[in-house]
Design a protein around this motif. Structure first.
Motif, PDB file in Angstrom:
ATOM      1  N   ALA A 116       0.836  -1.203   0.000  1.00  0.00           N
ATOM      2  CA  ALA A 116       0.000   0.000   0.000  1.00  0.00           C
ATOM      3  C   ALA A 116       0.872   1.254   0.000  1.00  0.00           C
ATOM      4  CB  ALA A 116      -0.943  -0.004   1.202  1.00  0.00           C
ATOM      5  N   LEU A 117       1.945   1.234   0.764  1.00  0.00           N
ATOM      6  CA  LEU A 117       2.861   2.377   0.808  1.00  0.00           C
ATOM      7  C   LEU A 117       3.566   2.559  -0.534  1.00  0.00           C
ATOM      8  CD1 LEU A 117       4.085   4.642   2.481  1.00  0.00           C
ATOM      9  CD2 LEU A 117       5.812   3.036   3.275  1.00  0.00           C
ATOM     10  N   GLY A 118       3.994   1.451  -1.149  1.00  0.00           N
ATOM     11  CA  GLY A 118       4.614   1.529  -2.478  1.00  0.00           C
ATOM     12  C   GLY A 118       3.653   2.111  -3.499  1.00  0.00           C
ATOM     13  N   SER A 119       2.399   1.693  -3.430  1.00  0.00           N
ATOM     14  CA  SER A 119       1.375   2.222  -4.332  1.00  0.00           C
ATOM     15  C   SER A 119       1.158   3.706  -4.076  1.00  0.00           C
ATOM     16  CB  SER A 119       0.077   1.442  -4.133  1.00  0.00           C
ATOM     17  OG  SER A 119      -0.961   1.982  -4.912  1.00  0.00           O
ATOM     18  N   LEU A 120       1.141   4.097  -2.811  1.00  0.00           N
ATOM     19  CA  LEU A 120       0.971   5.510  -2.464  1.00  0.00           C
ATOM     20  C   LEU A 120       2.095   6.352  -3.054  1.00  0.00           C
ATOM     21  CD1 LEU A 120      -0.344   7.846  -0.899  1.00  0.00           C
ATOM     22  CD2 LEU A 120       1.016   7.132   1.092  1.00  0.00           C
ATOM     23  N   VAL A 121       3.327   5.899  -2.870  1.00  0.00           N
ATOM     24  CA  VAL A 121       4.473   6.638  -3.412  1.00  0.00           C
ATOM     25  C   VAL A 121       4.357   6.731  -4.938  1.00  0.00           C
ATOM     26  CG1 VAL A 121       6.983   6.619  -3.714  1.00  0.00           C
ATOM     27  CG2 VAL A 121       5.986   6.107  -1.475  1.00  0.00           C
ATOM     28  N   GLY A 122       4.004   5.634  -5.589  1.00  0.00           N
ATOM     29  CA  GLY A 122       3.853   5.648  -7.045  1.00  0.00           C
ATOM     30  C   GLY A 122       2.801   6.630  -7.514  1.00  0.00           C
ATOM     31  N   HIS A 123       1.667   6.684  -6.832  1.00  0.00           N
ATOM     32  CA  HIS A 123       0.598   7.594  -7.242  1.00  0.00           C
ATOM     33  C   HIS A 123       0.941   9.056  -6.946  1.00  0.00           C
ATOM     34  CE1 HIS A 123      -1.774   3.877  -7.543  1.00  0.00           C
ATOM     35  NE2 HIS A 123      -2.446   4.563  -8.459  1.00  0.00           N
ATOM     36  N   VAL A 124       1.665   9.301  -5.860  1.00  0.00           N
ATOM     37  CA  VAL A 124       2.097  10.674  -5.567  1.00  0.00           C
ATOM     38  C   VAL A 124       3.141  11.127  -6.591  1.00  0.00           C
ATOM     39  CG1 VAL A 124       3.299  12.123  -3.867  1.00  0.00           C
ATOM     40  CG2 VAL A 124       1.436  10.622  -3.142  1.00  0.00           C
ATOM     41  N   VAL A 125       4.035  10.218  -6.976  1.00  0.00           N
ATOM     42  CA  VAL A 125       5.005  10.532  -8.035  1.00  0.00           C
ATOM     43  C   VAL A 125       4.259  10.826  -9.332  1.00  0.00           C
ATOM     44  CG1 VAL A 125       6.788   9.520  -9.537  1.00  0.00           C
ATOM     45  CG2 VAL A 125       6.970   9.316  -7.045  1.00  0.00           C
ATOM     46  N   TYR A 126       3.300   9.966  -9.676  1.00  0.00           N
ATOM     47  CA  TYR A 126       2.486  10.193 -10.886  1.00  0.00           C
ATOM     48  C   TYR A 126       1.879  11.601 -10.853  1.00  0.00           C
ATOM     49  CZ  TYR A 126      -1.688  10.246 -13.782  1.00  0.00           C
ATOM     50  OH  TYR A 126      -2.645  10.612 -14.692  1.00  0.00           O
ATOM     51  N   GLY A 127       1.212  11.942  -9.760  1.00  0.00           N
ATOM     52  CA  GLY A 127       0.556  13.242  -9.668  1.00  0.00           C
ATOM     53  C   GLY A 127       1.530  14.403  -9.706  1.00  0.00           C
ATOM     54  N   GLY A 128       2.640  14.281  -8.983  1.00  0.00           N
ATOM     55  CA  GLY A 128       3.632  15.363  -8.972  1.00  0.00           C
ATOM     56  C   GLY A 128       4.223  15.608 -10.352  1.00  0.00           C
ATOM     57  N   VAL A 129       4.546  14.533 -11.051  1.00  0.00           N
ATOM     58  CA  VAL A 129       5.091  14.662 -12.414  1.00  0.00           C
ATOM     59  C   VAL A 129       4.016  15.211 -13.343  1.00  0.00           C
ATOM     60  CG1 VAL A 129       6.019  13.380 -14.398  1.00  0.00           C
ATOM     61  CG2 VAL A 129       6.871  12.914 -12.082  1.00  0.00           C
ATOM     62  N   LEU A 130       2.799  14.757 -13.181  1.00  0.00           N
ATOM     63  CA  LEU A 130       1.690  15.276 -13.992  1.00  0.00           C
ATOM     64  C   LEU A 130       1.563  16.781 -13.814  1.00  0.00           C
ATOM     65  CD1 LEU A 130      -0.801  14.704 -15.788  1.00  0.00           C
ATOM     66  CD2 LEU A 130      -2.078  14.267 -13.673  1.00  0.00           C
ATOM     67  N   GLY A 131       1.590  17.240 -12.563  1.00  0.00           N
ATOM     68  CA  GLY A 131       1.510  18.672 -12.295  1.00  0.00           C
ATOM     69  C   GLY A 131       2.665  19.445 -12.911  1.00  0.00           C
ATOM     70  N   MET A 132       3.858  18.869 -12.865  1.00  0.00           N
ATOM     71  CA  MET A 132       5.030  19.546 -13.443  1.00  0.00           C
ATOM     72  C   MET A 132       4.958  19.605 -14.962  1.00  0.00           C
ATOM     73  SD  MET A 132       8.338  18.448 -11.114  1.00  0.00           S
ATOM     74  CE  MET A 132       8.558  16.964 -12.050  1.00  0.00           C
ATOM     75  N   LEU A 133       4.441  18.544 -15.575  1.00  0.00           N
ATOM     76  CA  LEU A 133       4.448  18.474 -17.041  1.00  0.00           C
ATOM     77  C   LEU A 133       3.307  19.239 -17.702  1.00  0.00           C
ATOM     78  CD1 LEU A 133       5.364  14.732 -17.703  1.00  0.00           C
ATOM     79  CD2 LEU A 133       6.850  16.749 -17.828  1.00  0.00           C
ATOM     80  N   TYR A 134       2.157  19.309 -17.048  1.00  0.00           N
ATOM     81  CA  TYR A 134       1.006  19.939 -17.698  1.00  0.00           C
ATOM     82  C   TYR A 134       1.153  21.460 -17.669  1.00  0.00           C
ATOM     83  CZ  TYR A 134      -3.526  21.609 -18.976  1.00  0.00           C
ATOM     84  OH  TYR A 134      -4.531  22.282 -19.609  1.00  0.00           O
ATOM     85  N   ARG A 135       0.974  22.061 -18.812  1.00  0.00           N
ATOM     86  CA  ARG A 135       0.963  23.516 -18.936  1.00  0.00           C
ATOM     87  C   ARG A 135      -0.376  23.909 -19.539  1.00  0.00           C
ATOM     88  NH1 ARG A 135       3.728  23.306 -15.541  1.00  0.00           N
ATOM     89  NH2 ARG A 135       5.954  23.426 -15.470  1.00  0.00           N
ATOM     90  N   PRO A 136      -1.195  24.651 -18.778  1.00  0.00           N
ATOM     91  CA  PRO A 136      -2.517  25.020 -19.294  1.00  0.00           C
ATOM     92  C   PRO A 136      -2.424  25.993 -20.462  1.00  0.00           C
ATOM     93  CG  PRO A 136      -2.091  26.129 -17.224  1.00  0.00           C
ATOM     94  CD  PRO A 136      -0.946  25.190 -17.456  1.00  0.00           C
ATOM     95  N   THR A 137      -3.489  26.007 -21.243  1.00  0.00           N
ATOM     96  CA  THR A 137      -3.603  26.983 -22.314  1.00  0.00           C
ATOM     97  C   THR A 137      -3.925  28.321 -21.662  1.00  0.00           C
ATOM     98  OG1 THR A 137      -4.439  25.281 -23.778  1.00  0.00           O
ATOM     99  CG2 THR A 137      -4.877  27.554 -24.419  1.00  0.00           C
TER     100      THR A 137
END
Length: 148
Positions: A116-137
């Motif tokens: 569960a902790l490994g999954s949590l870290v993976g999903h937080v990494v996913y979200g953090g990278v998503l936030g860094m990569l997305y640039r709104p119009t």
């Protein structure tokens, strides 16, 4: 946020990039003493399809979740985008642990604090990278007339 201000191409690219980051972390987990996390294998087994379909499903889910971030998290608050994304990552993690894993035959919270902790870290990494990569119009940028 209005739909016309969502850039589907940017959202798709950010979703794929964030899913790649999460996948790399997942694949590296055994090197860090964590159990192997075979999401593609679990998805393929659940769907009774070849492994490549599990990978396709994994990336499709990551891309669809990116649109949720763009529509509901990206336009709110004044935190840095990576923090908003990391916080967003908690939602798919909860969905995975409370709905998806039991649906696939696993116990709540993966039946293990370590998983569960490994999954949590993976999903937080996913979200953090998503936030860094997305640039709104930029608002109005698509509608602005060219300068003369």
């Amino acid at each position: 946020m209005r739909l016309r201000h969502v850039n589907p191409g940017r959202t798709l690219a950010a979703g794929i990039g964030a899913t790649i980051a999460m996948t790399l972390m997942m694949e590296a987990a055994p090197l860090m003493g964590m159990p192997r996390m075979d999401i593609a294998g679990m998805l393929a087994g659940f769907m009774h399809t070849p492994l490549f379909m599990g990978w396709l499903a994994h990336f499709m889910i990551g891309t669809i979740l990116a649109f949720g971030y763009v529509l509901f998290f990206a336009p709110r608050g004044h935190q840095p985008a990576w923090i908003k994304g990391a916080l967003y990552g908690l939602l798919p993690w909860l969905m995975a642990q409370l709905i998806v894993m039991p649906m696939m035959g696993a116990p709540l919270f993966s039946g293990s604090m370590v998983l569960a902790l490994g999954s949590l870290v993976g999903h937080v990494v996913y979200g953090g990278v998503l936030g860094m990569l997305y640039r709104p119009t930029r608002q109005g940028a698509a509608c602005a007339a060219p300068a003369r």
